[in-house]
Design a protein around this motif. Structure first.
Motif, PDB file in Angstrom:
ATOM      1  N   THR A  87     -37.838 -18.911  74.870  1.00 60.50           N
ATOM      2  CA  THR A  87     -38.331 -18.834  76.245  1.00 60.50           C
ATOM      3  C   THR A  87     -39.758 -19.347  76.384  1.00 60.50           C
ATOM      4  O   THR A  87     -40.229 -19.537  77.513  1.00 60.50           O
ATOM      5  CB  THR A  87     -38.267 -17.388  76.760  1.00 60.50           C
ATOM      6  N   LYS A 118     -28.608 -16.870  76.067  1.00 62.57           N
ATOM      7  CA  LYS A 118     -29.917 -16.295  75.774  1.00 62.57           C
ATOM      8  C   LYS A 118     -29.704 -15.100  74.863  1.00 62.57           C
ATOM      9  O   LYS A 118     -28.848 -14.258  75.117  1.00 62.57           O
ATOM     10  CB  LYS A 118     -30.596 -15.872  77.081  1.00 62.57           C
ATOM     11  N   ALA A 121     -32.981  -8.965  72.657  1.00 63.31           N
ATOM     12  CA  ALA A 121     -34.255  -8.691  71.998  1.00 63.31           C
ATOM     13  C   ALA A 121     -34.054  -8.520  70.495  1.00 63.31           C
ATOM     14  O   ALA A 121     -34.806  -9.085  69.687  1.00 63.31           O
ATOM     15  CB  ALA A 121     -34.892  -7.449  72.605  1.00 63.31           C
ATOM     16  N   SER A 124     -33.604 -11.647  68.790  1.00 68.01           N
ATOM     17  CA  SER A 124     -34.779 -12.514  68.890  1.00 68.01           C
ATOM     18  C   SER A 124     -35.918 -12.063  67.980  1.00 68.01           C
ATOM     19  O   SER A 124     -36.997 -12.661  67.997  1.00 68.01           O
ATOM     20  CB  SER A 124     -35.274 -12.561  70.340  1.00 68.01           C
ATOM     21  N   SER A 167     -36.457  -3.786  73.759  1.00 70.26           N
ATOM     22  CA  SER A 167     -36.554  -4.891  74.707  1.00 70.26           C
ATOM     23  C   SER A 167     -37.869  -4.968  75.487  1.00 70.26           C
ATOM     24  O   SER A 167     -38.436  -6.051  75.637  1.00 70.26           O
ATOM     25  CB  SER A 167     -35.370  -4.833  75.678  1.00 70.26           C
ATOM     26  N   PRO A 168     -38.415  -3.854  75.985  1.00 75.41           N
ATOM     27  CA  PRO A 168     -39.659  -3.946  76.769  1.00 75.41           C
ATOM     28  C   PRO A 168     -40.908  -4.282  75.953  1.00 75.41           C
ATOM     29  O   PRO A 168     -41.956  -4.563  76.532  1.00 75.41           O
ATOM     30  CB  PRO A 168     -39.797  -2.540  77.385  1.00 75.41           C
ATOM     31  N   HIS A 169     -40.802  -4.263  74.628  1.00 82.67           N
ATOM     32  CA  HIS A 169     -41.984  -4.391  73.791  1.00 82.67           C
ATOM     33  C   HIS A 169     -42.367  -5.829  73.434  1.00 82.67           C
ATOM     34  O   HIS A 169     -43.436  -6.066  72.872  1.00 82.67           O
ATOM     35  CB  HIS A 169     -41.808  -3.561  72.519  1.00 82.67           C
ATOM     36  N   PHE A 170     -41.513  -6.786  73.742  1.00 81.58           N
ATOM     37  CA  PHE A 170     -41.888  -8.195  73.581  1.00 81.58           C
ATOM     38  C   PHE A 170     -41.001  -9.042  74.488  1.00 81.58           C
ATOM     39  O   PHE A 170     -39.876  -8.669  74.800  1.00 81.58           O
ATOM     40  CB  PHE A 170     -41.790  -8.654  72.119  1.00 81.58           C
ATOM     41  N   SER A 171     -41.538 -10.164  74.929  1.00 77.36           N
ATOM     42  CA  SER A 171     -40.850 -10.949  75.955  1.00 77.36           C
ATOM     43  C   SER A 171     -40.126 -12.188  75.431  1.00 77.36           C
ATOM     44  O   SER A 171     -39.227 -12.706  76.083  1.00 77.36           O
ATOM     45  CB  SER A 171     -41.847 -11.385  77.033  1.00 77.36           C
ATOM     46  N   ILE A 172     -40.503 -12.671  74.262  1.00 76.70           N
ATOM     47  CA  ILE A 172     -39.889 -13.906  73.764  1.00 76.70           C
ATOM     48  C   ILE A 172     -38.409 -13.674  73.443  1.00 76.70           C
ATOM     49  O   ILE A 172     -38.039 -12.647  72.879  1.00 76.70           O
ATOM     50  CB  ILE A 172     -40.639 -14.449  72.527  1.00 76.70           C
ATOM     51  N   ARG A 173     -37.572 -14.632  73.845  1.00 78.02           N
ATOM     52  CA  ARG A 173     -36.149 -14.587  73.526  1.00 78.02           C
ATOM     53  C   ARG A 173     -35.712 -15.971  73.043  1.00 78.02           C
ATOM     54  O   ARG A 173     -36.172 -16.996  73.550  1.00 78.02           O
ATOM     55  CB  ARG A 173     -35.310 -14.202  74.757  1.00 78.02           C
TER      56      ARG A 173
END
Length: 200
Positions: A87, A118, A121, A124, A167-173
Motif C-alpha cells: 500500500t 489485498k 494485517a 502483511s 490490524s490497528p497497530h500498523f497500516s502497511i498491507r
C-alpha cells in the motif's frame, strides 16, 4: 472526438476545454484515449509531443482484452506477482505515459475482478522490520521476544494475536496475485514480454 470508454478512466475531463480537445485529437485513431491525470499540464504536454520530446501511448496499449483489462493492468499484475508490492509502493510514471492507465484505479479493478487481493494485517507482517514487530509485541505485553529474529517474531505474533487485535497497530498491507491472476498473465504474455525488465 474519440470518446470510447471515456467513462472508464477519463470522466473527470472537461471535453469543452481546448487543451483536452487537443489531447483527444492526438488520440483520435486509438481504440480509446489513455488516462489523463488531472495533474498533467496538457498544454505543455501537447507542445512536447509536437516537438518530439514526449510520445503518445502506443496504440496496442489501448486495446482491451476480452476481460475488459488493458495491457497496463497486466503490467501491474506482473509487478504485484513479485511479492514486494504494498500500500505504500509508488506507481512509476510509465503506467500513465506508456500504458495509459490510472494505476491506483487499475489496482482496485484487479481486486474487484478477482485477479489480485489485498493481504490481511497478519499476512502483511513480512513488510515490517524486526524493531517494528517488537514494538507491537511489547504493546500486547508478550514475553520472550527480545532475542527472536524476524521470522520468530512473526511466528509469535501469529500464534498469540488475532487479526482484529493487530490490524490497528500498523497500516502497511501487501498485495498478492490470485490463481485467476496467474492464468490471466499466462493467457496474455505479450505485454510483459515487451516490458523492460528490472529486478524487484
Amino acid at each position: 472526438m474519440n470518446t470510447t470508454n471515456i467513462e472508464k478512466q477519463n470522466s473527470h475531463l472537461d471535453l469543452t476545454d481546448p487543451d483536452v480537445k487537443n489531447v483527444f485529437a492526438l488520440y483520435e485513431n486509438h481504440a480509446e484515449v489513455p488516462y489523463i491525470s488531472p495533474q498533467r499540464n496538457l498544454h505543455e504536454w501537447v507542445n512536447l509531443v509536437n516537438i518530439g520530446s514526449e510520445s503518445l501511448v502506443p496504440k496496442r496499449n489501448m486495446i482491451r482484452f476480452e476481460e475488459d483489462v488493458l495491457p497496463g493492468h497486466l503490467i501491474l499484475l506482473w509487478r504485484i506477482n513479485f511479492g514486494t508490492f504494498t500500500t505504500i509502493s509508488g506507481y512509476p510514471k510509465y503506467f500513465e505515459y506508456d500504458y495509459g492507465i490510472n494505476a491506483d484505479q487499475a489496482l482496485q479493478e484487479l481486486i474487484d475482478k478477482g485477479y489480485a487481493k489485498k493481504l490481511s494485517a497478519l499476512d502483511s507482517l513480512p513488510y515490517l522490520n524486526a524493531a517494528q514487530l517488537k514494538a507491537i509485541l511489547k504493546q500486547f505485553g508478550l514475553k520472550g521476544y527480545s532475542k527472536l529474529n524476524k521470522e520468530g517474531l512473526m511466528e509469535l505474533a501469529k500464534s498469540e494475536l488475532m487479526e482484529e487485535q493487530i490490524s490497528p497497530h500498523f497500516s502497511i498491507r501487501g498485495f498478492e496475485i490470485t490463481p485467476a491472476g496467474k492464468e490471466l498473465l499466462a493467457k496474455y504474455p505479450e505485454p510483459v514480454d515487451r516490458h523492460p525488465k528490472k529486478k524487484y
